[in-house]
Design a protein around this motif. Structure first.
Motif, mmCIF file in Angstrom:
data_model
loop_
_atom_site.group_PDB
_atom_site.id
_atom_site.type_symbol
_atom_site.label_atom_id
_atom_site.label_comp_id
_atom_site.label_asym_id
_atom_site.label_seq_id
_atom_site.Cartn_x
_atom_site.Cartn_y
_atom_site.Cartn_z
ATOM 1 N N GLY A 169 0.783 -1.087 -0.134
ATOM 2 C CA GLY A 169 -0.091 0.020 -0.103
ATOM 3 C C GLY A 169 0.877 1.081 0.034
ATOM 4 N N ALA A 170 0.255 2.415 0.147
ATOM 5 C CA ALA A 170 0.987 3.608 0.435
ATOM 6 C C ALA A 170 2.012 3.694 1.505
ATOM 7 N N ARG A 171 1.460 2.902 2.547
ATOM 8 C CA ARG A 171 2.500 2.609 3.754
ATOM 9 C C ARG A 171 2.826 1.087 3.763
ATOM 10 N N PRO A 172 3.616 0.774 2.747
ATOM 11 C CA PRO A 172 3.805 -1.052 2.798
ATOM 12 C C PRO A 172 4.086 -1.571 4.204
ATOM 13 N N LEU A 173 3.395 -2.578 4.232
ATOM 14 C CA LEU A 173 3.282 -3.127 5.696
ATOM 15 C C LEU A 173 3.354 -4.696 5.685
ATOM 16 N N ILE A 174 3.959 -5.505 6.585
ATOM 17 C CA ILE A 174 4.037 -6.794 6.670
ATOM 18 C C ILE A 174 2.968 -6.977 7.758
ATOM 19 N N PHE A 175 2.027 -8.202 7.318
ATOM 20 C CA PHE A 175 1.042 -8.612 8.254
ATOM 21 C C PHE A 175 1.430 -9.725 8.705
ATOM 22 N N ASP A 176 1.534 -10.079 10.166
ATOM 23 C CA ASP A 176 1.902 -11.291 10.691
ATOM 24 C C ASP A 176 0.609 -12.056 11.116
ATOM 25 N N ASP A 177 0.364 -13.357 11.418
ATOM 26 C CA ASP A 177 -0.839 -14.050 11.768
ATOM 27 C C ASP A 177 -1.896 -14.002 10.855
ATOM 28 N N VAL A 178 -1.479 -14.293 9.605
ATOM 29 C CA VAL A 178 -2.644 -14.179 8.731
ATOM 30 C C VAL A 178 -2.977 -15.883 8.326
ATOM 31 N N VAL A 179 -4.251 -16.322 8.455
ATOM 32 C CA VAL A 179 -4.582 -17.458 8.241
ATOM 33 C C VAL A 179 -4.902 -17.645 6.751
ATOM 34 N N ILE A 180 -4.410 -18.972 6.261
ATOM 35 C CA ILE A 180 -4.937 -19.195 4.870
ATOM 36 C C ILE A 180 -6.049 -20.165 4.798
ATOM 37 N N ARG A 181 -6.977 -19.851 4.053
ATOM 38 C CA ARG A 181 -8.545 -20.601 4.000
ATOM 39 C C ARG A 181 -8.491 -21.164 2.388
ATOM 40 N N VAL A 182 -8.481 -22.433 2.261
ATOM 41 C CA VAL A 182 -8.432 -22.995 0.948
ATOM 42 C C VAL A 182 -9.733 -23.893 0.691
ATOM 43 N N SER A 183 -10.321 -23.378 -0.531
ATOM 44 C CA SER A 183 -11.359 -24.106 -0.800
ATOM 45 C C SER A 183 -11.740 -23.912 -2.357
#
Length: 213
Positions: A169-183
């Motif tokens: 984004g305009a303020r690049p950021l690394i988000f931790d604790d992101v869950v992957i949901r596959v279907s």
């Protein structure tokens, strides 16, 4: 000169390949505002028996849509008016807000995956002179990536993996604790709430990619 030219061309090819690989492994990020999912029981109570939601627009996830109907969400300290209902109906009602929203409502909601509502606080939903009091269902949605099985295999992740995602984004950021949901029922998009969107300088069309340690 020929050797120099060939080396330069090889370097360009490698750069192009790297950029293409990054594009192939990235995904669009969407910001999700506060919204309500209703069960048939609560939909009937608020709008009348057998009422059907009116589709306003399709969402990125197949079969999901924003309806024309709106509700007021009422907490102990405040309320939000004109909150969108997302369809179709679900097995249980659920209200998704941000942590900032919780301050105005006066309720401390836990961060949960959608559908994980046991032990969560309730909230009041109002439509004109009709209201229902939910005994559970208020959550702050855990940031997540919906992913097709094909994309999950390509990127090298599986259902319920927890990853880091860099959002450009305009303020690049690394988000931790992101869950992957596959279907196979999903389309590949990352979902964050408005608090998180503001933190990364969100604008429509921005992309994220998984950062591997």
């Amino acid at each position: 000169m020929w050797r120099i030219t060939m080396s330069f061309e090889n370097l360009i090819d490698k750069v192009i390949d790297r950029i293409q690989n990054e594009l192939d492994s990235s995904f669009e990020v969407e910001a999700s505002g506060r919204h309500v999912h209703l069960s048939r029981k609560e939909l009937d109570a608020l709008f009348g028996t057998g009422y059907e939601l009116t589709k306003a627009k399709d969402l990125s996830q197949p079969g999901q849509y924003a309806s024309k109907e709106r509700l007021t969400v009422v907490g102990p300290k405040g309320a939000f008016h004109n909150v969108v209902i997302l369809g179709p109906v679900r097995k249980e009602s659920q209200v998704e807000v941000s942590l900032t929203d919780c301050l105005q409502l006066g309720v401390k909601a836990p961060i949960r995956e959608s559908g994980d509502i046991e032990g969560t606080p309730g909230i009041v939903l109002v439509n004109g002179d009709k209201s229902v009091s939910l005994d559970k269902g208020l959550i702050v949605a855990k940031r997540h990536v919906h992913m097709t099985p094909e994309d999950a295999e390509k990127i090298g992740v599986k259902n319920h993996d927890i990853v880091k995602v860099k959002v450009e984004g305009a303020r690049p950021l690394i988000f931790d604790d992101v869950v992957i949901r596959v279907s196979p029922k999903f389309a590949t998009y990352m979902h964050i709430d408005y608090d998180e969107a503001n933190a990364c300088g969100f604008s429509k069309g921005i992309r994220g990619r998984i950062i591997k340690d």
